[in-house]
Design an enzyme around this catalytic site. Structure first.
Site, PDB file in Angstrom:
ATOM      1  N   ASN A 101      19.450 -10.371 -13.782  1.00 55.09           N
ATOM      2  CA  ASN A 101      19.787 -11.512 -12.931  1.00 55.09           C
ATOM      3  C   ASN A 101      18.725 -11.719 -11.856  1.00 55.09           C
ATOM      4  OD1 ASN A 101      20.774  -9.109 -11.774  1.00 55.09           O
ATOM      5  ND2 ASN A 101      22.387 -10.163 -10.636  1.00 55.09           N
ATOM      6  N   VAL A 102      18.526 -12.973 -11.519  1.00 56.86           N
ATOM      7  CA  VAL A 102      17.517 -13.379 -10.537  1.00 56.86           C
ATOM      8  C   VAL A 102      18.186 -14.368  -9.591  1.00 56.86           C
ATOM      9  CG1 VAL A 102      15.263 -14.455 -10.176  1.00 56.86           C
ATOM     10  CG2 VAL A 102      15.644 -13.037 -12.209  1.00 56.86           C
ATOM     11  N   GLU A 103      18.448 -13.905  -8.377  1.00 55.01           N
ATOM     12  CA  GLU A 103      19.192 -14.737  -7.426  1.00 55.01           C
ATOM     13  C   GLU A 103      18.246 -15.611  -6.599  1.00 55.01           C
ATOM     14  OE1 GLU A 103      21.833 -12.011  -5.419  1.00 55.01           O
ATOM     15  OE2 GLU A 103      23.088 -11.853  -7.219  1.00 55.01           O
ATOM     16  N   CYS A 112      21.787 -15.792 -14.219  1.00 57.96           N
ATOM     17  CA  CYS A 112      22.417 -14.597 -14.774  1.00 57.96           C
ATOM     18  C   CYS A 112      21.428 -13.866 -15.678  1.00 57.96           C
ATOM     19  CB  CYS A 112      23.654 -14.963 -15.578  1.00 57.96           C
ATOM     20  SG  CYS A 112      25.102 -15.358 -14.581  1.00 57.96           S
ATOM     21  N   GLU A 114      21.782 -13.031 -18.622  1.00 65.91           N
ATOM     22  CA  GLU A 114      21.800 -13.609 -19.967  1.00 65.91           C
ATOM     23  C   GLU A 114      20.815 -14.773 -20.101  1.00 65.91           C
ATOM     24  OE1 GLU A 114      24.337 -12.809 -18.075  1.00 65.91           O
ATOM     25  OE2 GLU A 114      26.011 -11.998 -19.226  1.00 65.91           O
ATOM     26  N   CYS A 145      29.922 -13.610 -17.927  1.00 64.05           N
ATOM     27  CA  CYS A 145      30.698 -14.679 -17.294  1.00 64.05           C
ATOM     28  C   CYS A 145      30.927 -15.809 -18.302  1.00 64.05           C
ATOM     29  CB  CYS A 145      29.990 -15.185 -16.040  1.00 64.05           C
ATOM     30  SG  CYS A 145      28.532 -16.198 -16.371  1.00 64.05           S
ATOM     31  N   CYS A 148      27.900 -17.744 -19.451  1.00 63.64           N
ATOM     32  CA  CYS A 148      27.014 -16.969 -20.318  1.00 63.64           C
ATOM     33  C   CYS A 148      27.637 -16.724 -21.693  1.00 63.64           C
ATOM     34  CB  CYS A 148      26.601 -15.680 -19.632  1.00 63.64           C
ATOM     35  SG  CYS A 148      25.484 -16.025 -18.253  1.00 63.64           S
TER      36      CYS A 148
HETATM   37  N1  THU Z   1      25.871 -12.056 -13.292  1.00 61.64           N
HETATM   38  C1  THU Z   1      25.107 -11.954 -14.420  1.00 61.64           C
HETATM   39  O1  THU Z   1      23.902 -11.763 -14.356  1.00 61.64           O
HETATM   40  N2  THU Z   1      25.733 -12.080 -15.625  1.00 61.64           N
HETATM   41  C2  THU Z   1      27.067 -12.233 -15.784  1.00 61.64           C
HETATM   42  O2  THU Z   1      27.525 -12.410 -16.917  1.00 61.64           O
HETATM   43  C3  THU Z   1      27.956 -12.132 -14.624  1.00 61.64           C
HETATM   44  C4  THU Z   1      27.294 -12.292 -13.301  1.00 61.64           C
HETATM   45  C5  THU Z   1      25.197 -11.972 -11.989  1.00 61.64           C
HETATM   46  C6  THU Z   1      25.056 -13.285 -11.276  1.00 61.64           C
HETATM   47  C7  THU Z   1      24.901 -12.843  -9.845  1.00 61.64           C
HETATM   48  O3  THU Z   1      23.524 -12.624  -9.580  1.00 61.64           O
HETATM   49  C8  THU Z   1      25.637 -11.528  -9.774  1.00 61.64           C
HETATM   50  O4  THU Z   1      25.903 -11.139 -11.111  1.00 61.64           O
HETATM   51  C9  THU Z   1      26.950 -11.600  -9.016  1.00 61.64           C
HETATM   52  O5  THU Z   1      27.739 -12.630  -9.494  1.00 61.64           O
END
Ligand code: THU
Length: 185
Positions: A101-103, A112, A114, A145, A148
């Site tokens: 994940n890259v915020e 996400c 994925e 999620c 994804c």
């Molecule tokens: N996140 C994912 O990378 N994949 C998922 O399927 C669920 C959530 C990440 C997004 C965010 O950066 C962090 O988890 C918290 O929600």
């Protein structure tokens, strides 16, 4: 509030187990296909590859795929949630795809894990995903999620196998009656 990474602390820290894993050679990465579309260094560990070039699913090594996800999670950029995620998948020709994940300061545009994984699938030649797993900070299996699951359905279809919190499940179990490409045909 100023996020931790702006105050000097780097990204979410890796735990020692991940550092050790990251230092080890990877099982394999995306490989270049030859003129006939064959890939010379197809995996022998995660899924076996038949004479026809298809990955066979008996004795599938979910633990090896989980470790790929753990290593990918080490690259996560998650300064806002402190919730690093790593994802790993196998493609039908044996490629292993990973993502983290890259915020973003604009929280809603976070990517996400994925998203990166699916992008890597296409960058390295496309095809279909056959097996998928994602992990959280502790290395435990995480359910993808809802958004994804839709991404995974598009790129793996109903037969995609996912390691979930309740064991191995098919894509059409975790996203039943999915909207998908067939609806637009
Ligand atoms: N996140 C994912 O990378 N994949 C998922 O399927 C669920 C959530 C990440 C997004 C965010 O950066 C962090 O988890 C918290 O929600």
């Amino acid at each position: 509030m100023v996020p931790a990474h702006r105050r000097g602390a780097a990204r979410v820290h890796l735990d020692d187990a991940v550092r050790r894993h990251a230092a080890r050679p990877r099982l394999r990465g995306p490989t270049a296909a030859d003129a006939q579309g064959r890939r010379p260094d197809l995996p022998q560990g995660i899924g076996r590859v038949s004479e026809q070039g298809q990955v066979t699913h008996d004795d599938f090594d979910w633990e090896a795929l989980r470790l790929e996800a753990v290593a990918a999670r080490g690259h996560a950029y998650a300064p806002y949630s402190s919730y690093p995620v790593g994802a790993a998948a196998l493609a039908e020709d044996g490629r292993v795809l990973t993502g983290c994940n890259v915020e973003n300061a604009a929280y809603g545009v976070a990517l996400c894990a994925e998203c990166g994984l699916v992008s890597q699938l296409h960058i390295t030649g496309g095809g279909r995903l056959t097996h998928f797993i994602c992990v959280d900070k502790a290395g435990d299996v995480l359910m993808p999620c809802g958004r994804c699951r839709q991404l995974l359905f598009e790129n793996g279809g109903p037969d995609l196998l996912l390691m979930t919190v309740s064991g191995v499940r098919r894509m059409d179990e975790v996203l039943p009656d999915a909207f998908g490409p067939d609806n637009l045909a």
